[in-house]
Motif scaffolding. Sequence first.
Motif, PDB file in Angstrom:
ATOM      1  N   GLY A  60       0.786  -1.232   0.000  1.00 39.53           N
ATOM      2  CA  GLY A  60       0.000   0.000   0.000  1.00 39.53           C
ATOM      3  C   GLY A  60       0.814   1.277   0.000  1.00 39.53           C
ATOM      4  N   LEU A  61       0.583   2.082   1.030  1.00 36.39           N
ATOM      5  CA  LEU A  61       1.179   3.405   1.145  1.00 36.39           C
ATOM      6  C   LEU A  61       2.705   3.367   1.158  1.00 36.39           C
ATOM      7  N   PHE A  62       3.287   2.245   1.580  1.00 38.29           N
ATOM      8  CA  PHE A  62       4.730   2.240   1.778  1.00 38.29           C
ATOM      9  C   PHE A  62       5.521   2.232   0.481  1.00 38.29           C
ATOM     10  N   ILE A  63       4.883   1.895  -0.662  1.00 37.87           N
ATOM     11  CA  ILE A  63       5.604   1.964  -1.939  1.00 37.87           C
ATOM     12  C   ILE A  63       5.908   3.418  -2.313  1.00 37.87           C
ATOM     13  N   PRO A  64       4.901   4.329  -2.397  1.00 38.15           N
ATOM     14  CA  PRO A  64       5.279   5.722  -2.670  1.00 38.15           C
ATOM     15  C   PRO A  64       6.188   6.310  -1.598  1.00 38.15           C
ATOM     16  N   LEU A  65       6.125   5.773  -0.386  1.00 37.18           N
ATOM     17  CA  LEU A  65       6.939   6.337   0.682  1.00 37.18           C
ATOM     18  C   LEU A  65       8.407   5.917   0.614  1.00 37.18           C
ATOM     19  N   ILE A  66       8.776   5.044  -0.353  1.00 34.90           N
ATOM     20  CA  ILE A  66      10.206   4.725  -0.520  1.00 34.90           C
ATOM     21  C   ILE A  66      10.974   6.024  -0.776  1.00 34.90           C
ATOM     22  N   VAL A  67      10.280   7.000  -1.390  1.00 39.40           N
ATOM     23  CA  VAL A  67      10.945   8.247  -1.758  1.00 39.40           C
ATOM     24  C   VAL A  67      11.461   8.998  -0.532  1.00 39.40           C
ATOM     25  N   VAL A  68      10.802   8.871   0.612  1.00 39.95           N
ATOM     26  CA  VAL A  68      11.299   9.550   1.806  1.00 39.95           C
ATOM     27  C   VAL A  68      12.047   8.601   2.731  1.00 39.95           C
ATOM     28  N   ASN A  69      12.406   7.412   2.224  1.00 38.95           N
ATOM     29  CA  ASN A  69      13.201   6.487   3.009  1.00 38.95           C
ATOM     30  C   ASN A  69      14.606   7.081   3.150  1.00 38.95           C
ATOM     31  N   CYS A  70      14.964   7.448   4.381  1.00 37.81           N
ATOM     32  CA  CYS A  70      16.233   8.193   4.553  1.00 37.81           C
ATOM     33  C   CYS A  70      17.415   7.363   4.074  1.00 37.81           C
ATOM     34  N   PHE A  71      17.259   6.038   4.045  1.00 37.47           N
ATOM     35  CA  PHE A  71      18.382   5.187   3.659  1.00 37.47           C
ATOM     36  C   PHE A  71      18.717   5.354   2.167  1.00 37.47           C
ATOM     37  N   VAL A  72      17.689   5.512   1.311  1.00 31.98           N
ATOM     38  CA  VAL A  72      17.938   5.670  -0.128  1.00 31.98           C
ATOM     39  C   VAL A  72      18.645   6.997  -0.407  1.00 31.98           C
ATOM     40  N   LEU A  73      18.096   8.084   0.160  1.00 33.11           N
ATOM     41  CA  LEU A  73      18.711   9.402  -0.029  1.00 33.11           C
ATOM     42  C   LEU A  73      20.098   9.419   0.604  1.00 33.11           C
ATOM     43  N   GLY A  74      20.239   8.724   1.733  1.00 28.33           N
ATOM     44  CA  GLY A  74      21.530   8.653   2.412  1.00 28.33           C
ATOM     45  C   GLY A  74      22.597   8.031   1.529  1.00 28.33           C
ATOM     46  N   ARG A  75      22.266   6.953   0.813  1.00 32.89           N
ATOM     47  CA  ARG A  75      23.249   6.319  -0.072  1.00 32.89           C
ATOM     48  C   ARG A  75      23.619   7.260  -1.206  1.00 32.89           C
ATOM     49  N   ALA A  76      22.612   7.963  -1.783  1.00 29.39           N
ATOM     50  CA  ALA A  76      22.882   8.874  -2.891  1.00 29.39           C
ATOM     51  C   ALA A  76      23.822   9.983  -2.434  1.00 29.39           C
ATOM     52  N   GLU A  77      23.515  10.556  -1.265  1.00 29.10           N
ATOM     53  CA  GLU A  77      24.284  11.707  -0.782  1.00 29.10           C
ATOM     54  C   GLU A  77      25.658  11.280  -0.247  1.00 29.10           C
ATOM     55  N   ALA A  78      25.681  10.205   0.534  1.00 28.17           N
ATOM     56  CA  ALA A  78      26.927   9.868   1.218  1.00 28.17           C
ATOM     57  C   ALA A  78      27.858   9.023   0.360  1.00 28.17           C
ATOM     58  N   PHE A  79      27.313   8.267  -0.585  1.00 29.23           N
ATOM     59  CA  PHE A  79      28.210   7.393  -1.350  1.00 29.23           C
ATOM     60  C   PHE A  79      28.256   7.716  -2.838  1.00 29.23           C
ATOM     61  N   ALA A  80      27.082   7.644  -3.512  1.00 29.14           N
ATOM     62  CA  ALA A  80      27.084   7.730  -4.976  1.00 29.14           C
ATOM     63  C   ALA A  80      27.581   9.084  -5.475  1.00 29.14           C
ATOM     64  N   SER A  81      27.364  10.166  -4.685  1.00 25.26           N
ATOM     65  CA  SER A  81      27.790  11.473  -5.171  1.00 25.26           C
ATOM     66  C   SER A  81      29.288  11.678  -5.014  1.00 25.26           C
ATOM     67  N   ARG A  82      29.977  10.695  -4.422  1.00 23.80           N
ATOM     68  CA  ARG A  82      31.415  10.853  -4.224  1.00 23.80           C
ATOM     69  C   ARG A  82      32.228   9.739  -4.843  1.00 23.80           C
ATOM     70  N   ASN A  83      31.591   8.739  -5.431  1.00 22.38           N
ATOM     71  CA  ASN A  83      32.340   7.588  -5.905  1.00 22.38           C
ATOM     72  C   ASN A  83      32.053   7.296  -7.370  1.00 22.38           C
ATOM     73  N   THR A  84      32.860   6.383  -7.948  1.00 16.72           N
ATOM     74  CA  THR A  84      32.706   6.055  -9.367  1.00 16.72           C
ATOM     75  C   THR A  84      31.451   5.220  -9.579  1.00 16.72           C
ATOM     76  N   LEU A  85      31.065   5.104 -10.856  1.00 22.77           N
ATOM     77  CA  LEU A  85      29.868   4.345 -11.210  1.00 22.77           C
ATOM     78  C   LEU A  85      29.950   2.917 -10.687  1.00 22.77           C
ATOM     79  N   GLY A  86      31.121   2.268 -10.930  1.00 21.25           N
ATOM     80  CA  GLY A  86      31.263   0.864 -10.535  1.00 21.25           C
ATOM     81  C   GLY A  86      31.023   0.656  -9.052  1.00 21.25           C
ATOM     82  N   SER A  87      31.722   1.423  -8.206  1.00 22.36           N
ATOM     83  CA  SER A  87      31.561   1.164  -6.773  1.00 22.36           C
ATOM     84  C   SER A  87      30.186   1.606  -6.282  1.00 22.36           C
TER      85      SER A  87
END
Lengths: 190, 192
Positions: free
Chosen positions: B98-125
């Motif tokens: 139900g509601l929890f699918i659209p709420l993935i967008v505010v899952n702090c863990f997803v944004l956390g990975r984007a901000e803390a890891f993907a924005s600082r590392n290469t595509l592969g890692s």
Amino acid sequence: MEYIAIVLSAILVNNIVLAQFLGLCPFFGVSNKISTAAGMGGAVLFVMTIAAIVTYLIAHYILIPLDLVYLRTVTYILVISSLVQMVEIILKKVSPPLYQALGIFLPLMTTNCAILGVAILVIQQDHTLMSGVVFAIAHSIGFTIALVILAGIREQLELLNVPKGMRGNPIILVAAGLLAMAFMGFAGIV
Amino acid sequence: MDQAKNFTKGFIRENPVFALMLGLCPALGTTTSAYNGMGMGLATMFVVIMSNIVVSLIKDFVPNKVRIPSYIVIIASFVTMVDLGMAGYMPALHEQLGLFIPLIVVNCFVLGRAEAFASRNTLGSSVVDGFGMGLGFTLALTMLGASREILGSYALFGFQFIGQDGMLVFILAPGAFIALGYLIALTNKLNK
């Protein structure tokens, strides 16, 4: 009468934190003192009500007439995050004391899933604008009550001798579980 | 960084749910059974891998000031894809989550990975990180769902092994908090 049912159901029976599992990050994150818990509750009340009104208007006057409902998630999250930013700027100018009080909690609001969750629920459950506002206010009161009670429990927990393995987060989760069990006693009153 | 270590860090040591206490709303709200927990975990894993890929590709073009809003829009687009895809192909699971699918967008863990890891590392890692962390999240949700299902309805993945009603409280809200509390205590023990 309809509004009383909404309020009782949102605060006691379907408490947003303890029964619907929304907004758990602030629930565990800022519940170490009663005063910060109350501050967070005030900020949620403020932002959740405004967010519910704005997303209601956007859904009913833009998304539904133009048949763009599939853009719901993207639009809402953008609206809410810019809204939080705007509220912060306006409060800073208009009411510095309130800004001081809510200050640190406002930026946290964007990733509070209770805000987006309530905005989506208002549309899903076909509320009118008025009952949607009541719904949002009642849910934020329920959030504040749960948060303040947990903060009170945590202040007491610090004085206790907890078994080593359960110290920190585990014992807080178990306490929250018992709190949720107490709220289950309200089931069926609405 | 060593890729194998990068991959396995999310399993126990930096497990998003058990060690970092991120993404708790879906972790508690959807784990009434092992199957639901796994479904939610896999949906989140898809979003975290895809958003890590896109974020690490565009990290050099996005001005620093608008990076968080742009990450949120990227994540929200993938969440919409998952939402519509699941509604089309797995309507029963979609109804349950139900509601929890659209709420993935505010899952702090997803944004956390984007901000803390993907924005600082290469595509592969970033891909390896998204895959490992997503798998850790799925693992956590499946474990929590399995323990609640075993205690709450004496079953696992729908197969009942004792022919009677279980301890209902573990399916209801209080059991979710209590089961997670004990699982975190267990992880703390393993981390020592």
